[in-house]
Scaffold this motif. Structure first.
Motif, PDB file in Angstrom:
ATOM      1  N   ILE A 146      19.841  32.042  -0.448  1.00 55.77           N
ATOM      2  CA  ILE A 146      19.521  30.420  -0.564  1.00 55.77           C
ATOM      3  C   ILE A 146      20.857  29.782  -0.727  1.00 55.77           C
ATOM      4  CG2 ILE A 146      18.363  28.721  -1.839  1.00 55.77           C
ATOM      5  CD1 ILE A 146      16.293  31.038  -3.064  1.00 55.77           C
ATOM      6  N   TYR A 147      21.187  28.832   0.054  1.00 61.02           N
ATOM      7  CA  TYR A 147      22.393  28.096  -0.216  1.00 61.02           C
ATOM      8  C   TYR A 147      21.928  26.721  -0.204  1.00 61.02           C
ATOM      9  CZ  TYR A 147      26.575  25.507   0.947  1.00 61.02           C
ATOM     10  OH  TYR A 147      27.597  24.633   1.052  1.00 61.02           O
ATOM     11  N   GLY A 177      15.301  27.898 -10.660  1.00 64.70           N
ATOM     12  CA  GLY A 177      15.101  27.973 -12.024  1.00 64.70           C
ATOM     13  C   GLY A 177      16.001  29.233 -12.797  1.00 64.70           C
ATOM     14  N   MET A 178      15.977  30.299 -12.212  1.00 64.57           N
ATOM     15  CA  MET A 178      16.515  31.589 -12.832  1.00 64.57           C
ATOM     16  C   MET A 178      18.132  31.437 -12.557  1.00 64.57           C
ATOM     17  SD  MET A 178      14.296  34.732 -11.383  1.00 64.57           S
ATOM     18  CE  MET A 178      12.655  34.920 -11.596  1.00 64.57           C
ATOM     19  N   ALA A 179      18.439  30.613 -11.604  1.00 62.03           N
ATOM     20  CA  ALA A 179      20.016  30.239 -11.408  1.00 62.03           C
ATOM     21  C   ALA A 179      20.394  29.119 -12.252  1.00 62.03           C
ATOM     22  CB  ALA A 179      20.289  29.896  -9.934  1.00 62.03           C
ATOM     23  N   GLY A 180      19.659  28.754 -13.024  1.00 58.58           N
ATOM     24  CA  GLY A 180      20.012  27.383 -13.989  1.00 58.58           C
ATOM     25  C   GLY A 180      19.840  26.106 -13.528  1.00 58.58           C
ATOM     26  N   ASP A 181      18.953  26.119 -12.274  1.00 57.98           N
ATOM     27  CA  ASP A 181      18.580  24.771 -11.764  1.00 57.98           C
ATOM     28  C   ASP A 181      19.694  24.216 -10.974  1.00 57.98           C
ATOM     29  OD1 ASP A 181      16.963  22.628 -11.102  1.00 57.98           O
ATOM     30  OD2 ASP A 181      16.954  21.742 -13.055  1.00 57.98           O
ATOM     31  N   GLY A 238      24.680  33.523  -7.825  1.00 55.18           N
ATOM     32  CA  GLY A 238      24.829  35.020  -7.731  1.00 55.18           C
ATOM     33  C   GLY A 238      23.624  35.786  -7.241  1.00 55.18           C
ATOM     34  N   ILE A 239      23.371  37.112  -7.531  1.00 58.30           N
ATOM     35  CA  ILE A 239      22.183  37.728  -6.977  1.00 58.30           C
ATOM     36  C   ILE A 239      21.630  37.893  -8.212  1.00 58.30           C
ATOM     37  CG2 ILE A 239      21.871  40.073  -6.193  1.00 58.30           C
ATOM     38  CD1 ILE A 239      24.618  40.457  -5.107  1.00 58.30           C
ATOM     39  N   LEU A 240      20.088  37.727  -7.874  1.00 60.77           N
ATOM     40  CA  LEU A 240      19.052  37.761  -8.949  1.00 60.77           C
ATOM     41  C   LEU A 240      18.179  38.945  -8.493  1.00 60.77           C
ATOM     42  CD1 LEU A 240      17.824  34.078  -8.923  1.00 60.77           C
ATOM     43  CD2 LEU A 240      19.367  35.101 -10.535  1.00 60.77           C
ATOM     44  N   ASN A 241      18.123  39.908  -9.572  1.00 58.98           N
ATOM     45  CA  ASN A 241      17.349  40.933  -9.284  1.00 58.98           C
ATOM     46  C   ASN A 241      15.676  40.707 -10.086  1.00 58.98           C
ATOM     47  OD1 ASN A 241      19.147  43.126  -8.123  1.00 58.98           O
ATOM     48  ND2 ASN A 241      20.077  42.622  -9.994  1.00 58.98           N
ATOM     49  N   MET A 242      14.932  41.110  -9.018  1.00 61.01           N
ATOM     50  CA  MET A 242      13.572  40.499  -9.395  1.00 61.01           C
ATOM     51  C   MET A 242      12.709  41.877  -9.825  1.00 61.01           C
ATOM     52  SD  MET A 242      13.766  37.183  -9.060  1.00 61.01           S
ATOM     53  CE  MET A 242      14.662  35.999  -7.986  1.00 61.01           C
ATOM     54  N   SER A 243      11.960  41.613 -11.113  1.00 59.56           N
ATOM     55  CA  SER A 243      10.577  42.653 -11.143  1.00 59.56           C
ATOM     56  C   SER A 243       9.629  42.259 -10.662  1.00 59.56           C
ATOM     57  CB  SER A 243      10.599  42.739 -13.023  1.00 59.56           C
ATOM     58  OG  SER A 243      10.222  41.217 -13.299  1.00 59.56           O
ATOM     59  N   ASN A 244       9.407  41.108 -10.302  1.00 58.35           N
ATOM     60  CA  ASN A 244       8.009  40.809  -9.716  1.00 58.35           C
ATOM     61  C   ASN A 244       8.291  40.301  -8.109  1.00 58.35           C
ATOM     62  OD1 ASN A 244       5.549  39.844  -8.913  1.00 58.35           O
ATOM     63  ND2 ASN A 244       5.923  37.772 -10.272  1.00 58.35           N
ATOM     64  N   VAL A 284      17.321  38.486  -4.456  1.00 56.19           N
ATOM     65  CA  VAL A 284      17.792  37.129  -3.725  1.00 56.19           C
ATOM     66  C   VAL A 284      19.103  36.724  -4.230  1.00 56.19           C
ATOM     67  CG1 VAL A 284      15.425  36.601  -3.418  1.00 56.19           C
ATOM     68  CG2 VAL A 284      16.450  35.559  -5.130  1.00 56.19           C
ATOM     69  N   THR A 285      19.718  36.297  -3.339  1.00 55.90           N
ATOM     70  CA  THR A 285      20.912  35.734  -3.400  1.00 55.90           C
ATOM     71  C   THR A 285      21.103  34.191  -3.424  1.00 55.90           C
ATOM     72  OG1 THR A 285      22.241  37.628  -2.652  1.00 55.90           O
ATOM     73  CG2 THR A 285      23.481  35.928  -2.750  1.00 55.90           C
ATOM     74  N   ILE A 286      21.542  33.398  -4.443  1.00 58.88           N
ATOM     75  CA  ILE A 286      21.721  31.967  -4.388  1.00 58.88           C
ATOM     76  C   ILE A 286      23.132  31.810  -4.733  1.00 58.88           C
ATOM     77  CG2 ILE A 286      21.155  30.091  -5.706  1.00 58.88           C
ATOM     78  CD1 ILE A 286      18.463  31.433  -6.747  1.00 58.88           C
ATOM     79  N   LEU A 287      23.533  30.885  -3.735  1.00 55.67           N
ATOM     80  CA  LEU A 287      24.990  30.235  -3.404  1.00 55.67           C
ATOM     81  C   LEU A 287      24.955  28.666  -3.424  1.00 55.67           C
ATOM     82  CD1 LEU A 287      26.146  32.653  -0.743  1.00 55.67           C
ATOM     83  CD2 LEU A 287      26.472  33.019  -2.969  1.00 55.67           C
TER      84      LEU A 287
END
Length: 263
Positions: free
Chosen positions: A223-224, A173-177, A157-163, A147-150
């Motif tokens: 996600i923006y 949360g992965m993007a630092g809140d 940035g882009i988050l690569n998920m194993s789940n 998923v991409t968070i802006l």
């Protein structure tokens, strides 16, 4: 009555800082949750992620006879390399779902994957393997679920998920809140699925977020997080940046002058 110059500077600083103020309500998430404390609610929007074209899948096959299962597996994890390198290698070893929704498996040929969940695809492949293997075990997972968070998050940035079961809260949360300037009442989720693009805004200050079909993310969601007006003021007015640094200095000088004037 005349005021000392430092008092005038302090008042001017406070007046100029007003556009950049952030209220308490703008910083709070889930402020309007109506469920009584301690009460559990049933999850009605649980999401089953469906496999789509261009997804990259890893398929692992095991059996009572490991050697008999080898032809059905691609190269395993390499030893002596870092985890990041191993993940990059796996991207070239996975099975890419083609435009027609199929993957090509050794000996089994083309298998329909698009439109299925990971669990249903495992069941399908297991049934086909029973001709070749005794009591086969099949594990399927995504290799390119991202998923991409802006916007107003600490680490966009882009988050690569194993789940593949990921909520919007986990992604944030992965993007630092969220930052202090994030508009928590209007978070945009962009989703592409089955050749269609949809848009949905989510309000993190109410409990409606937990019932939204966008609460659970799907692969390639964007996600923006838009900023509140106070953030716009700090960017459009360069003076706000200077005031941010001068504020503590002016406050200290004002305190010293006030104490000195009493003597």
């Amino acid at each position: 009555m005349r005021f000392p110059p430092f008092y005038l500077l302090a008042i001017a600083y406070l007046l100029c800082s007003l556009p950049a103020c952030v209220s308490y309500q703008e910083l709070v998430n889930f402020e309007d949750i109506r469920a009584p404390r301690g009460q559990a609610t049933e999850i009605e929007n649980a999401l089953e992620v469906k496999i789509q074209a261009k997804d990259l899948l890893r398929v692992d096959v095991e059996s009572i006879d490991p050697e008999a299962a080898l032809p059905f597996n691609q190269g395993g994890e390499m030893t002596g390399v870092s985890q990041a390198s191993n993940q990059n290698i796996q991207l070239f070893q996975g099975y890419l779902v083609d435009e027609d929704g199929y993957i090509d498996l050794p000996l089994l040929g083309r298998v329909k994957a698009a439109g299925q969940t990971v669990e249903s695809l495992q069941f399908l492949i297991r049934g086909k393997l029973k001709t070749y293997l005794r009591d086969p075990v099949v594990n399927v997972r995504f290799l390119n679920f991202k998923v991409t968070i802006l916007g107003e998050v600490s680490n966009p940035g882009i988050l690569n998920m194993s789940n593949s079961r990921v909520t919007i809260l986990e992604a944030l949360g992965m993007a630092g809140d969220l930052t202090d300037y994030a508009n928590r009442s209007s978070i945009l989720v962009v989703r592409e699925q089955d050749g269609e693009r949809s848009f949905q805004r989510i309000n993190l200050q109410t409990d409606e977020v937990f019932n939204s079909e966008y609460y659970y993310l799907k692969q390639n969601d964007v996600i923006y997080v838009e900023p509140i007006r106070a953030r716009t003021a700090t960017i459009s007015d360069p003076g706000q940046r200077v005031l941010a640094y001068l504020g503590p200095i002016l406050s200290a000088i004002t305190l010293v002058v006030a104490l000195a004037s009493r003597n």
